[in-house]
Scaffold this motif. Structure first.
Motif, PDB file in Angstrom:
ATOM      1  N   TYR A  79      37.385  53.376  45.433  1.00 51.69           N
ATOM      2  CA  TYR A  79      38.506  52.444  45.234  1.00 51.69           C
ATOM      3  C   TYR A  79      39.891  53.343  44.596  1.00 51.69           C
ATOM      4  O   TYR A  79      40.797  52.660  44.611  1.00 51.69           O
ATOM      5  N   GLY A  80      39.605  54.357  44.449  1.00 51.14           N
ATOM      6  CA  GLY A  80      40.862  55.216  43.778  1.00 51.14           C
ATOM      7  C   GLY A  80      40.971  54.961  42.323  1.00 51.14           C
ATOM      8  O   GLY A  80      40.183  54.309  41.463  1.00 51.14           O
ATOM      9  N   PHE A  81      42.227  55.119  41.963  1.00 54.67           N
ATOM     10  CA  PHE A  81      42.552  55.060  40.457  1.00 54.67           C
ATOM     11  C   PHE A  81      43.032  53.812  40.213  1.00 54.67           C
ATOM     12  O   PHE A  81      42.951  53.048  38.898  1.00 54.67           O
ATOM     13  N   ILE A  82      43.532  53.039  41.168  1.00 52.64           N
ATOM     14  CA  ILE A  82      44.437  51.800  41.047  1.00 52.64           C
ATOM     15  C   ILE A  82      43.328  50.380  41.415  1.00 52.64           C
ATOM     16  O   ILE A  82      43.165  49.510  40.673  1.00 52.64           O
ATOM     17  N   GLY A  83      42.757  50.452  42.375  1.00 59.06           N
ATOM     18  CA  GLY A  83      41.858  49.290  42.769  1.00 59.06           C
ATOM     19  C   GLY A  83      40.853  48.941  41.723  1.00 59.06           C
ATOM     20  O   GLY A  83      40.537  47.757  41.735  1.00 59.06           O
ATOM     21  N   PRO A  84      40.249  49.629  40.941  1.00 59.78           N
ATOM     22  CA  PRO A  84      39.034  49.421  40.084  1.00 59.78           C
ATOM     23  C   PRO A  84      39.569  48.576  39.130  1.00 59.78           C
ATOM     24  O   PRO A  84      38.790  47.945  38.329  1.00 59.78           O
ATOM     25  N   SER A  85      40.863  48.188  38.786  1.00 60.04           N
ATOM     26  CA  SER A  85      41.437  47.208  37.639  1.00 60.04           C
ATOM     27  C   SER A  85      41.859  46.012  38.454  1.00 60.04           C
ATOM     28  O   SER A  85      42.567  45.109  37.811  1.00 60.04           O
ATOM     29  N   ARG A  86      41.352  45.618  39.711  1.00 57.40           N
ATOM     30  CA  ARG A  86      42.041  44.682  40.248  1.00 57.40           C
ATOM     31  C   ARG A  86      41.737  43.149  39.810  1.00 57.40           C
ATOM     32  O   ARG A  86      42.630  42.401  39.876  1.00 57.40           O
ATOM     33  N   TYR A  87      40.439  43.107  39.420  1.00 59.65           N
ATOM     34  CA  TYR A  87      40.033  41.596  38.908  1.00 59.65           C
ATOM     35  C   TYR A  87      39.401  41.891  37.335  1.00 59.65           C
ATOM     36  O   TYR A  87      39.139  42.736  36.740  1.00 59.65           O
ATOM     37  N   ALA A  88      39.848  40.804  36.705  1.00 53.73           N
ATOM     38  CA  ALA A  88      39.309  40.545  35.172  1.00 53.73           C
ATOM     39  C   ALA A  88      38.216  39.846  35.055  1.00 53.73           C
ATOM     40  O   ALA A  88      37.991  38.822  35.939  1.00 53.73           O
ATOM     41  N   ALA A  89      37.368  40.244  34.295  1.00 58.07           N
ATOM     42  CA  ALA A  89      36.089  39.306  33.776  1.00 58.07           C
ATOM     43  C   ALA A  89      35.966  39.178  32.483  1.00 58.07           C
ATOM     44  O   ALA A  89      36.236  40.005  31.663  1.00 58.07           O
ATOM     45  N   VAL A  90      35.504  37.899  32.038  1.00 62.65           N
ATOM     46  CA  VAL A  90      35.284  37.937  30.445  1.00 62.65           C
ATOM     47  C   VAL A  90      33.869  37.302  30.366  1.00 62.65           C
ATOM     48  O   VAL A  90      33.143  36.787  31.361  1.00 62.65           O
TER      49      VAL A  90
END
Length: 374
Positions: A79-90
């Motif tokens: 996913y590269g450096f940017i894609g892995p932060s696209r969604y948040a989970a709690v």
């Protein structure tokens, strides 16, 4: 009499020593969490009286966090450096964070009804923040969970992920913490929302010209000297780059290096970003420059190798009839439009060291190599 015609080839062997090396360090910064509500506000202006909903945080905090090992080992190559932060989970788990973890301890939602979000609140935006040091960037995410997703819950943990699926892989996992760094429980009323503002830093190198030696083998002339560096030039106009929820527009002298590094890391192009352009002109040897398009007959896509550990190589093979010219520079471009060649990652042969490409030989240019870690 043997009448076979043997067509030799020129092979540009790996740069000695080593390949054209690009370094990337990815480190956590901080999370700003807010629990709050939207409240109606009256406004007065030339058009008369109006109403608007404004976000009112009722509890908030800032904290550091932990990036997980799987981010470096398996998420970046995909996913590269940017894609892995696209969604948040709690979630509601309380297990202490550890780099070897891959999921939340107890994520809210189910596999058939996940509650992850990439919803950006009105008036906010995800973005890439260019920092004062050349080659340094913060990736900024702003997401919001609705009352239907988190209202009435006691939340204790959070993370970011490249996917929306329940219990999908995370790049980061942490407990919610108070101002003293102690774990805390976020108890939400049924009509409250949760907003997360997250940043992590990427540092790229080299951002100043490095002396390299290129061995042009086969029937080639042998060792040639050159210089290599990353630059910031990015030409996202006349179109734009929309990558993993972050829109980049206009022409600017930052972000070009990051976008090309992203292409090399994930092993796939973003439009034509990362394509190779040979030129008879000298590309800039300064990180900040104003050359928005280098003269070149055309560009060509890279071929990406399978990642090896926390590294990936790329190369390009030119056929005999392609790019018959004197090559002064070989650059990787940072633009989505096919007729604009902004030089972002530049290999420039020293004066008198240029290469003449003829129509009798293939030319393999190898390797660009990116290596990443914390």
């Amino acid at each position: 009499m043997d009448k076979r015609i043997v067509i030799p080839r020129i092979v540009v062997r790996p740069i000695l020593p080593p390949p054209l090396e690009i370094g990337a360090r990815i480190r956590p910064q901080w999370l700003h969490w807010q629990v709050g509500r939207y409240r109606e506000k009256l406004s007065f202006g030339p058009g008369g009286k109006g109403k608007a909903d404004i976000w009112v945080p009722e509890r908030e905090g800032e904290q550091h966090n932990l990036i997980l090992t799987q981010f470096y080992d398996s998420l970046i190559p995909q996913y590269g450096f940017i894609g892995p932060s696209r969604y948040a989970a709690v979630g509601t788990g309380s297990t202490a964070p550890d780099p070897t973890q891959t999921q939340l301890a107890n994520e809210i939602g189910t596999s058939s009804s996940p509650r992850r979000t990439n919803s950006v609140p009105s008036g906010e935006s995800n973005g890439i923040e260019a920092l004062a040091t050349y080659g340094e960037y913060n990736i900024r995410r702003v997401v919001e969970f609705t009352e239907a997703q988190v209202g009435g819950l006691n939340l204790t943990e959070w993370g970011f992920s490249p996917v929306s699926s329940y219990n999908g892989p995370l790049m980061t996992r942490e407990l919610f913490r108070d101002g003293s760094g102690n774990p805390t429980v976020l108890t939400l009323d049924t009509d409250q929302r949760l907003r997360l503002i997250y940043r992590y830093k990427i540092t790229l190198s080299p951002t100043s010209a490095q002396n390299v030696s290129v061995n042009i083998g086969g029937d080639g002339p042998g060792i040639r000297t050159a210089k290599f560096l990353l630059t910031g030039m990015c030409a996202a106009s006349p179109t734009y780059i929309d990558h993993d929820g972050i829109r980049i527009t206009g022409t600017q002298n930052r972000m070009g290096d990051l976008l090309v590094a992203e292409v090399l890391a994930q092993g796939s192009h973003i439009g034509s970003v990362g394509n190779m352009v040979p030129s008879s002109d000298a590309a800039p040897l300064q990180y900040i420059h104003s050359v928005q398009s280098l003269s070149g007959p055309a560009d060509k896509s890279l071929t990406f190798a399978t990642p090896s550990g926390r590294s990936r190589q790329a190369s390009v093979l030119l056929q005999p009839g392609e790019f018959v010219m004197t090559i002064k520079s070989v650059v990787l471009r940072a633009a989505p439009a096919y007729n604009v060649y902004p030089p972002a990652v530049n290999l420039v042969f020293d004066n008198g060291q240029e290469l003449t490409k003829d129509n009798l030989h293939k030319l393999l240019i190898a390797y660009w190599q990116i290596t990443w870690g914390p």
